[in-house]
Design a protein around this motif. Sequence first.
Motif, PDB file in Angstrom:
ATOM      1  N   CYS A 239      37.488  32.302  41.715  1.00 28.22           N
ATOM      2  CA  CYS A 239      38.293  33.009  40.711  1.00 28.22           C
ATOM      3  C   CYS A 239      37.590  34.220  40.107  1.00 28.22           C
ATOM      4  CB  CYS A 239      38.710  32.046  39.605  1.00 28.22           C
ATOM      5  SG  CYS A 239      39.941  30.833  40.144  1.00 28.22           S
TER       6      CYS A 239
ATOM      7  N   GLY B  64      40.677  42.045  37.754  1.00 28.16           N
ATOM      8  CA  GLY B  64      41.891  41.949  36.935  1.00 28.16           C
ATOM      9  C   GLY B  64      41.511  42.115  35.479  1.00 28.16           C
TER      10      GLY B  64
ATOM     11  N   HIS C  63      39.238  37.636  40.488  1.00 24.88           N
ATOM     12  CA  HIS C  63      40.433  37.827  39.652  1.00 24.88           C
ATOM     13  C   HIS C  63      40.051  38.295  38.254  1.00 24.88           C
ATOM     14  CE1 HIS C  63      42.960  35.997  42.689  1.00 24.88           C
ATOM     15  NE2 HIS C  63      42.099  34.998  42.763  1.00 24.88           N
TER      16      HIS C  63
ATOM     17  N   VAL D   5      43.617  36.214  32.633  1.00 19.85           N
ATOM     18  CA  VAL D   5      43.816  35.062  33.518  1.00 19.85           C
ATOM     19  C   VAL D   5      43.015  33.846  33.066  1.00 19.85           C
ATOM     20  CG1 VAL D   5      44.386  36.475  35.531  1.00 19.85           C
ATOM     21  CG2 VAL D   5      42.024  35.791  35.155  1.00 19.85           C
TER      22      VAL D   5
END
Length: 64
Positions: free
Chosen positions: A40, A47, A43, A51
Amino acid sequence: MEINNKQYCNVCMIESNSDTKTVYIKAVCLGEEVHICTSCIPHVIHGSGEVVKTNSEVESNINS
């Protein structure tokens, strides 16, 4: 997050166990210590912190 010496990813909520070689990184999000599995991390890096679930969100999801 960590509960009873078991880690849970604050993004995907995968839990640590003896069957898989999941690696967790400790981080801080909104002043709270969180665990993020290496799957993860991209991400979060590419990102945003949006999240990342809070420890209370993870705990309520694993207890339900």
